[in-house]
Design a protein around this motif. Structure first.
Motif, PDB file in Angstrom:
ATOM      1  N   UNK A  34     -11.451 -34.060 -39.837  1.00  0.00           N
ATOM      2  CA  UNK A  34     -10.692 -33.987 -41.084  1.00  0.00           C
ATOM      3  C   UNK A  34     -10.400 -35.380 -41.608  1.00  0.00           C
ATOM      4  N   UNK A  35     -10.102 -35.440 -42.907  1.00  0.00           N
ATOM      5  CA  UNK A  35      -9.515 -36.658 -43.453  1.00  0.00           C
ATOM      6  C   UNK A  35      -8.161 -36.848 -42.778  1.00  0.00           C
ATOM      7  N   UNK A  36      -7.877 -38.066 -42.374  1.00  0.00           N
ATOM      8  CA  UNK A  36      -6.651 -38.314 -41.619  1.00  0.00           C
ATOM      9  C   UNK A  36      -5.467 -38.548 -42.546  1.00  0.00           C
ATOM     10  N   UNK A  37      -4.306 -38.112 -42.123  1.00  0.00           N
ATOM     11  CA  UNK A  37      -3.032 -38.432 -42.758  1.00  0.00           C
ATOM     12  C   UNK A  37      -1.950 -38.292 -41.688  1.00  0.00           C
ATOM     13  N   UNK A  38      -0.842 -38.947 -41.917  1.00  0.00           N
ATOM     14  CA  UNK A  38       0.217 -38.942 -40.921  1.00  0.00           C
ATOM     15  C   UNK A  38       0.746 -37.532 -40.690  1.00  0.00           C
ATOM     16  N   UNK A  39       0.752 -37.114 -39.418  1.00  0.00           N
ATOM     17  CA  UNK A  39       1.286 -35.809 -39.062  1.00  0.00           C
ATOM     18  C   UNK A  39       0.264 -34.725 -38.850  1.00  0.00           C
ATOM     19  N   UNK A  40      -0.988 -34.955 -39.245  1.00  0.00           N
ATOM     20  CA  UNK A  40      -1.968 -33.872 -39.137  1.00  0.00           C
ATOM     21  C   UNK A  40      -2.300 -33.556 -37.686  1.00  0.00           C
ATOM     22  N   UNK A  41      -2.289 -34.566 -36.806  1.00  0.00           N
ATOM     23  CA  UNK A  41      -2.531 -34.301 -35.393  1.00  0.00           C
ATOM     24  C   UNK A  41      -1.476 -33.354 -34.846  1.00  0.00           C
ATOM     25  N   UNK A  42      -0.217 -33.605 -35.163  1.00  0.00           N
ATOM     26  CA  UNK A  42       0.858 -32.727 -34.702  1.00  0.00           C
ATOM     27  C   UNK A  42       0.703 -31.322 -35.276  1.00  0.00           C
ATOM     28  N   UNK A  57      -6.887 -30.428 -21.838  1.00  0.00           N
ATOM     29  CA  UNK A  57      -7.507 -31.740 -21.998  1.00  0.00           C
ATOM     30  C   UNK A  57      -7.651 -32.002 -23.489  1.00  0.00           C
ATOM     31  N   UNK A  58      -7.549 -33.266 -23.888  1.00  0.00           N
ATOM     32  CA  UNK A  58      -7.707 -33.599 -25.302  1.00  0.00           C
ATOM     33  C   UNK A  58      -8.232 -35.018 -25.459  1.00  0.00           C
ATOM     34  N   UNK A  59      -9.066 -35.203 -26.477  1.00  0.00           N
ATOM     35  CA  UNK A  59      -9.558 -36.524 -26.857  1.00  0.00           C
ATOM     36  C   UNK A  59      -9.272 -36.706 -28.343  1.00  0.00           C
ATOM     37  N   UNK A  60      -8.626 -37.814 -28.686  1.00  0.00           N
ATOM     38  CA  UNK A  60      -8.153 -38.041 -30.044  1.00  0.00           C
ATOM     39  C   UNK A  60      -8.738 -39.335 -30.570  1.00  0.00           C
ATOM     40  N   UNK A  61      -9.261 -39.298 -31.800  1.00  0.00           N
ATOM     41  CA  UNK A  61      -9.749 -40.501 -32.455  1.00  0.00           C
ATOM     42  C   UNK A  61      -9.500 -40.365 -33.950  1.00  0.00           C
ATOM     43  N   UNK A  62      -8.862 -41.383 -34.558  1.00  0.00           N
ATOM     44  CA  UNK A  62      -8.543 -41.267 -35.983  1.00  0.00           C
ATOM     45  C   UNK A  62      -8.626 -42.603 -36.705  1.00  0.00           C
ATOM     46  N   UNK A  63      -9.553 -43.430 -36.334  1.00  0.00           N
ATOM     47  CA  UNK A  63      -9.744 -44.686 -37.040  1.00  0.00           C
ATOM     48  C   UNK A  63     -10.534 -44.462 -38.324  1.00  0.00           C
ATOM     49  N   UNK A  64     -10.378 -45.362 -39.272  1.00  0.00           N
ATOM     50  CA  UNK A  64     -11.212 -45.349 -40.471  1.00  0.00           C
ATOM     51  C   UNK A  64     -10.890 -44.254 -41.466  1.00  0.00           C
ATOM     52  N   UNK A  65      -9.693 -43.700 -41.406  1.00  0.00           N
ATOM     53  CA  UNK A  65      -9.310 -42.707 -42.403  1.00  0.00           C
ATOM     54  C   UNK A  65      -9.722 -41.291 -42.072  1.00  0.00           C
TER      55      UNK A  65
END
Length: 437
Positions: A34-42, A57-65
């Motif tokens: 998805x396009x990233x914005x503050x709070x979307x992970x939560x 288990x989880x892997x998170x990556x949100x660089x570059x918008x």
């Protein structure tokens, strides 16, 4: 203008969900792009745990918008998601449901209600507090439809949804509401309380009570440690400067339990931190979490005071939901004053309610209490037997066992730092993302 442009970008790049039951033997793998914005992970994590899914288990990556998050999930019985209707619901809701993409779920989800009146309470915890609160509500002809109560570090927070006992609707009479507020404030007030109790009454219904309880206790500064509180089972939180990548690295080692990831990310999000990279691995007894974070202003943690505050808040967020005490479950026909009667019995036997969840389903009441003795020690089995004899053994059941929970193994904390993880690997290695190059 910037907000409108962000909305345009989200419309042009809607979230994409891939759900795979073949890539992992023991879990269903859910990938969200998805396009990233503050709070979307939560929001995504909150949505998954609301479906009673366990994230192993989880892997998170949100660089570059943009964000690329991968979650390994099971149902509460440890099985993969086998129901196609559930799989379709997850995919459709995340990808296309407009309410999921707006700001409502990024808060606690407050909606007007004609059915319930919401009451929020925070103050000093003490034995019998819930009994006194429920007794006041019963005397004022208020029926408790649902409630959640958390205690931590000698503080207590309660979120209650009540209705008028005679009409079955929300309470709208302002004089009556003022009387409820006055009497409950008297219950919360203690001579030794150095902090002013907090209380609010509204006609809005809180859709996500657990996040609201986190916010209430955070605002009440329950993360400030007291000398009289037992710290033996505290989670191990480490915060290190990662100057070469301009991040702050956070590692957490704690006992594993359901909703642990939600509690951690909820804390970071409400403190205005963004998780840029992260990994979560759970085992039979323990969970390891590691995050690379920055403040929403784009800067990592820059002072020792800020570092200590984040550590204390993360520890508090994990401890609030910890299953302290013996779990008792009540299931019986609902009736007016039931909660007041049950909590009075628990108080008369010298038990202290550490956490509680109150719910009604049709004409049935289902209440869960985590209890200790007044000193915080395990409950004497003879007392539990006497309470069951008085209430009814088929009505009040012991969910756990009467023995103390096992202590966390004390081996050195392992690191799941993946400083090199994102250098040499991409999410294509999970075989869930096709290369566009």
């Amino acid at each position: 203008m910037d907000d409108e442009f962000a909305k345009l970008i989200r419309r042009m790049n809607p979230p994409r969900v891939v759900i795979d039951n073949d890539v992992c033997e023991h879990a269903t793998v859910i990938q969200v792009d998805s396009v990233n914005r503050h709070g979307i992970l939560l929001e995504v994590i909150q949505f998954l745990v609301d479906l009673n899914l366990v994230i192993t288990k989880a892997y998170i990556s949100s660089d570059g918008g943009y964000l690329m998050d991968v979650f390994y999930v099971t149902d509460i019985n440890g099985q993969k998601i086998g129901d196609q209707a559930t799989i379709s619901y997850i995919k459709t809701t995340v990808e296309t449901n407009a309410s999921f993409l707006n700001s409502m779920r990024s808060s606690v989800g407050v909606v007007p209600s004609k059915e319930y009146t919401s009451i929020e309470l925070t103050g000093t915890d003490r034995p019998g507090l819930l009994s006194e609160v429920s007794a006041v509500l019963t005397d004022l002809s208020c029926s408790v439809v649902s409630a959640e109560i958390w205690t931590h570090n000698a503080r207590a927070a309660a979120l209650l949804h009540v209705k008028d006992q005679s009409s079955g609707c929300a309470i709208e009479d302002q004089k009556r509401l003022l009387k409820i507020k006055k009497l409950l404030c008297n219950v919360l007030r203690t001579n030794s309380d150095l902090r002013t109790p907090s209380m609010s009454i509204s006609s809005a219904r809180v859709l996500h009570g657990e996040r609201r309880l986190h916010q209430m206790l955070f605002a009440d500064r329950d993360f400030e440690r007291l000398d009289c509180v037992n710290h033996n089972s505290r989670p191990h939180v480490t915060i290190l400067d990662c100057s070469d990548r301009d991040y702050t690295a956070v590692t957490i080692r704690s006992k594993d339990r359901p909703k642990l990831l939600f509690d951690t990310v909820c804390c970071l999000t409400d403190m205005q931190y963004v998780v840029y990279h992260g990994t979560v691995v759970t085992g039979r007894m323990e969970a390891y979490q590691e995050y690379y974070i920055k403040h929403v202003d784009g800067f990592p943690i820059s002072s020792e005071a800020e570092r200590q505050r984040v550590m204390a808040c993360l520890e508090a967020a994990i401890e609030r939901r910890a299953s302290e005490g013996l779990e008792l479950e009540l299931y019986t026909d609902d009736r007016f004053g039931l909660l007041s009667d049950i909590t009075r019995i628990l108080r008369e036997y010298g038990l202290c309610i550490r956490r509680a969840e109150i719910s009604t389903m049709g004409r049935k009441a289902k209440d869960t209490f985590f209890v200790t003795d007044a000193s915080g020690n395990p409950v004497d089995p003879k007392i539990v037997d006497s309470i069951q004899h008085q209430i009814g053994r088929t009505i009040l059941r012991v969910k756990g066992n009467l023995n103390a929970p096992p202590k966390l193994p004390q081996e050195p904390a392992r690191s799941f730092f993946f400083t090199n993880f994102f250098k040499g690997r991409s999410f294509q290695s999970f075989k869930l993302i096709k290369s566009c190059s």
